[in-house]
Motif scaffolding. Structure first.
Motif, PDB file in Angstrom:
ATOM      1  N   SER A  36      -2.536   3.922  -3.290  1.00  0.00           N
ATOM      2  CA  SER A  36      -2.529   2.772  -4.106  1.00  0.00           C
ATOM      3  C   SER A  36      -2.304   1.423  -3.414  1.00  0.00           C
ATOM      4  CB  SER A  36      -1.531   2.847  -5.457  1.00  0.00           C
ATOM      5  OG  SER A  36      -1.382   3.935  -6.015  1.00  0.00           O
ATOM      6  N   TYR A  48      -1.849  -2.744  -3.600  1.00  0.00           N
ATOM      7  CA  TYR A  48      -1.281  -3.934  -4.657  1.00  0.00           C
ATOM      8  C   TYR A  48      -1.513  -5.156  -4.014  1.00  0.00           C
ATOM      9  CZ  TYR A  48       0.446   0.137  -7.374  1.00  0.00           C
ATOM     10  OH  TYR A  48       0.636   1.210  -8.328  1.00  0.00           O
ATOM     11  N   ARG A  93       1.021  -1.115   0.048  1.00  0.00           N
ATOM     12  CA  ARG A  93       0.114  -0.126  -0.142  1.00  0.00           C
ATOM     13  C   ARG A  93       0.890   1.266   0.036  1.00  0.00           C
ATOM     14  NH1 ARG A  93      -5.504   1.219   1.431  1.00  0.00           N
ATOM     15  NH2 ARG A  93      -5.611   2.956   2.731  1.00  0.00           N
ATOM     16  N   LEU A 118      -2.922  -4.270  -9.361  1.00  0.00           N
ATOM     17  CA  LEU A 118      -3.393  -2.947  -8.613  1.00  0.00           C
ATOM     18  C   LEU A 118      -4.964  -3.642  -8.297  1.00  0.00           C
ATOM     19  CD1 LEU A 118      -3.510   0.312  -8.042  1.00  0.00           C
ATOM     20  CD2 LEU A 118      -4.435   0.369 -10.265  1.00  0.00           C
ATOM     21  N   ALA A 148      -7.052   2.144  -6.222  1.00  0.00           N
ATOM     22  CA  ALA A 148      -6.408   3.667  -6.392  1.00  0.00           C
ATOM     23  C   ALA A 148      -7.324   4.736  -5.898  1.00  0.00           C
ATOM     24  CB  ALA A 148      -5.671   3.852  -7.463  1.00  0.00           C
TER      25      ALA A 148
END
Length: 189
Positions: free
Chosen positions: A182, A184, A143, A169, A172
């Motif tokens: 973001s 991930y 993050r 991802l 976001a």
């Protein structure tokens, strides 16, 4: 599940060359960057894991942080906290103590020993610890809280030898301040 969350500059640095994070204050003068997604994410966290330097920084602030100003303070103070350190003899947190994990034979071995105790662990900052966890393939989520500033040089948030690591991802969020959050998923190596 281990999530590493880092505050980074737009050019990908987690700290200035001297380890400072003045770039964060420069882009968030007095603002609370806690967004609803941060509070939701923390609701699923079962423990916080620190390296020694980040623990010392957090322990000096969060136990007495005003929850009106810092909406995450009650969550941070309620969650179990652990610090990986070979030098600390005690780890006070306000009126209590947190658990010290000895990095013997390594920090990653100490963290692997947490499997089964906590389902979801977050690591904030703690660049050396985060690097060791990335190198060992123990990080499952990343993050990034990206500040709208370039600093040109500094400390990266991943180890130099990590090679290619695929991320997916998952979300976001752009905040009105210009910050970008973001999330991930980290693909297994």
């Amino acid at each position: 599940m281990i999530t590493v969350e880092q505050i980074v500059s737009a050019d990908g640095f987690a700290a200035e060359p001297d380890g400072g994070m003045r770039f964060v204050d420069a882009t968030t003068p007095g603002d609370d960057l806690t967004d609803e997604a941060q509070l939701e994410m923390l609701a699923s966290v079962e423990a916080i894991l620190f390296g020694r330097r980040t623990y010392e920084m957090f322990a000096g602030y969060w136990p007495t942080a005003d929850p009106v100003v810092e909406r995450v303070a009650p969550i941070i103070n309620r969650l179990p906290k652990l610090v990986v350190s070979s030098t600390l003899e005690r780890a006070p947190w306000g009126d209590t103590e947190i658990e010290i994990l000895r990095p013997e034979p390594s920090a990653t071995d100490a963290v692997r020993g947490l499997e089964g105790r906590f389902g979801s662990i977050i690591v904030w900052g703690s660049l050396q610890l985060a690097n060791a966890l990335f190198e060992a393939g123990l990080v499952t989520r990343l993050r990034l809280r990206t500040c709208p500033v370039l600093i040109g040089e500094g400390l990266r948030f991943t180890p130099a030898g990590i090679g290619q690591q695929v991320l997916r991802l998952e979300s976001a969020t752009a905040l009105p301040s210009g910050h970008l959050v973001s999330d991930y998923a980290v693909a297994p190596r």
